[in-house]
Scaffold this active site. Structure first.
Site, PDB file in Angstrom:
ATOM      1  N   HIS A   1       0.745  -1.162  -0.141  1.00 54.63           N
ATOM      2  CA  HIS A   1      -0.057   0.101  -0.041  1.00 54.63           C
ATOM      3  C   HIS A   1       0.886   1.427   0.062  1.00 54.63           C
ATOM      4  O   HIS A   1       1.920   1.312   0.353  1.00 54.63           O
ATOM      5  CB  HIS A   1      -0.993  -0.220   1.188  1.00 54.63           C
ATOM      6  CG  HIS A   1      -0.190  -0.180   2.451  1.00 54.63           C
ATOM      7  ND1 HIS A   1      -0.043  -1.517   2.973  1.00 54.63           N
ATOM      8  CD2 HIS A   1       0.030   0.586   3.486  1.00 54.63           C
ATOM      9  CE1 HIS A   1       0.625  -1.476   3.996  1.00 54.63           C
ATOM     10  NE2 HIS A   1       0.725  -0.253   4.496  1.00 54.63           N
TER      11      HIS A   1
ATOM     12  N   HIS B   1       0.804   5.183   1.020  1.00 57.48           N
ATOM     13  CA  HIS B   1      -0.028   6.425   1.721  1.00 57.48           C
ATOM     14  C   HIS B   1       0.152   7.696   1.242  1.00 57.48           C
ATOM     15  O   HIS B   1       1.250   7.869   0.839  1.00 57.48           O
ATOM     16  CB  HIS B   1       0.815   6.567   3.252  1.00 57.48           C
ATOM     17  CG  HIS B   1       0.577   5.269   4.215  1.00 57.48           C
ATOM     18  ND1 HIS B   1      -0.252   5.060   5.201  1.00 57.48           N
ATOM     19  CD2 HIS B   1       1.332   4.191   4.294  1.00 57.48           C
ATOM     20  CE1 HIS B   1       0.038   3.996   5.845  1.00 57.48           C
ATOM     21  NE2 HIS B   1       0.783   3.448   5.413  1.00 57.48           N
TER      22      HIS B   1
HETATM   23  P1  5GP Z   1       1.175   0.442   7.503  1.00 54.68           P
HETATM   24  O1  5GP Z   1       1.708   0.603   8.868  1.00 54.68           O
HETATM   25  O2  5GP Z   1       1.400  -1.100   7.060  1.00 54.68           O
HETATM   26  O3  5GP Z   1       2.207   1.367   6.556  1.00 54.68           O
HETATM   27  O4  5GP Z   1       0.023   1.204   7.178  1.00 54.68           O
HETATM   28  C1  5GP Z   1      -1.191   0.284   7.418  1.00 54.68           C
HETATM   29  C2  5GP Z   1      -2.347   1.201   7.320  1.00 54.68           C
HETATM   30  O5  5GP Z   1      -3.601   0.402   7.148  1.00 54.68           O
HETATM   31  C3  5GP Z   1      -2.337   1.748   8.809  1.00 54.68           C
HETATM   32  O6  5GP Z   1      -2.248   3.334   8.742  1.00 54.68           O
HETATM   33  C4  5GP Z   1      -3.990   1.647   9.472  1.00 54.68           C
HETATM   34  O7  5GP Z   1      -4.482   2.516   9.965  1.00 54.68           O
HETATM   35  C5  5GP Z   1      -4.654   1.072   7.874  1.00 54.68           C
HETATM   36  N1  5GP Z   1      -5.656   0.166   8.505  1.00 54.68           N
HETATM   37  C6  5GP Z   1      -5.237  -1.081   9.024  1.00 54.68           C
HETATM   38  N2  5GP Z   1      -6.679  -1.753   9.040  1.00 54.68           N
HETATM   39  C7  5GP Z   1      -7.616  -0.850   8.403  1.00 54.68           C
HETATM   40  C8  5GP Z   1      -8.893  -1.161   8.069  1.00 54.68           C
HETATM   41  O8  5GP Z   1      -9.632  -2.123   8.408  1.00 54.68           O
HETATM   42  N3  5GP Z   1      -9.347  -0.210   7.224  1.00 54.68           N
HETATM   43  C9  5GP Z   1      -8.541   0.795   6.611  1.00 54.68           C
HETATM   44  N4  5GP Z   1      -9.327   1.698   5.987  1.00 54.68           N
HETATM   45  N5  5GP Z   1      -7.360   1.091   7.122  1.00 54.68           N
HETATM   46  C10 5GP Z   1      -6.731   0.143   7.758  1.00 54.68           C
END
Ligand code: 5GP
Ligand code: ZN
Length: 136
Positions: A97, A99
């Site tokens: 993903h 951001h």
């Molecule tokens: P990472 O830390 O892996 O770069 O970011 C994962 C992101 O996914 C986090 O910012 C978290 O808030 C988001 N996230 C986790 N679970 C869900 C979900 O069920 N729905 C949405 N919309 N975002 C999620």
């Protein structure tokens, strides 16, 4: 597969969708680091950048400017960070993903670009380049 983003793509878990095409989905991060914080994911499950082929990468990354411009027009941020975490220490969801984090005066999102300009000598830079090139 027990992947939260695959479940969002499949519609098993609801999300606030921003944009969708045959290859990607963009939706609001549930934890809005700033207003408009959006995630872009490929519909195909790949864990992280190390698992992406060029074709999928081009499909995912080509959507970034369009969505970034929409965020800029919608919320008039002072700027915007594009962030992608891969493995430790920051990746918490093992489905690739990107951001998009609009930035506002006084927001509390932190990215630290400390000045390490004086840390390396020329031979150190050349050694780093050599190591990368050997592995391309
Ligand atoms: P990472 O830390 O892996 O770069 O970011 C994962 C992101 O996914 C986090 O910012 C978290 O808030 C988001 N996230 C986790 N679970 C869900 C979900 O069920 N729905 C949405 N919309 N975002 C999620
Ligand atoms: Zn997945």
């Amino acid at each position: 597969m027990n992947c939260i983003f695959c479940k969002i793509i499949d519609g098993q878990i609801p999300s606030y969708k921003v944009y969708e095409d045959e290859n990607i989905l963009a939706f609001l991060d549930i934890s809005q680091l700033t207003r408009g914080h959006t995630l872009i994911v490929p519909k195909k499950h790949v864990k992280n950048i190390f698992d992406m082929d060029q074709n999928l990468a081009s499909k995912v990354f080509e959507s970034v400017p369009t969505i970034a411009r929409a965020l800029k027009k919608a919320f008039k941020p002072i700027g915007l960070n594009v962030v992608n975490n891969n493995q430790a220490p920051h990746q918490t969801v093992d489905h690739f993903h990107i951001h998009l984090i609009p930035r506002y005066e006084g927001d509390d999102f932190k990215m630290v670009f400390a000045n390490h300009q004086d840390d390396l000598k020329e031979e150190d830079y050349l050694e780093v380049v050599k190591k990368i090139k050997e592995n391309l």
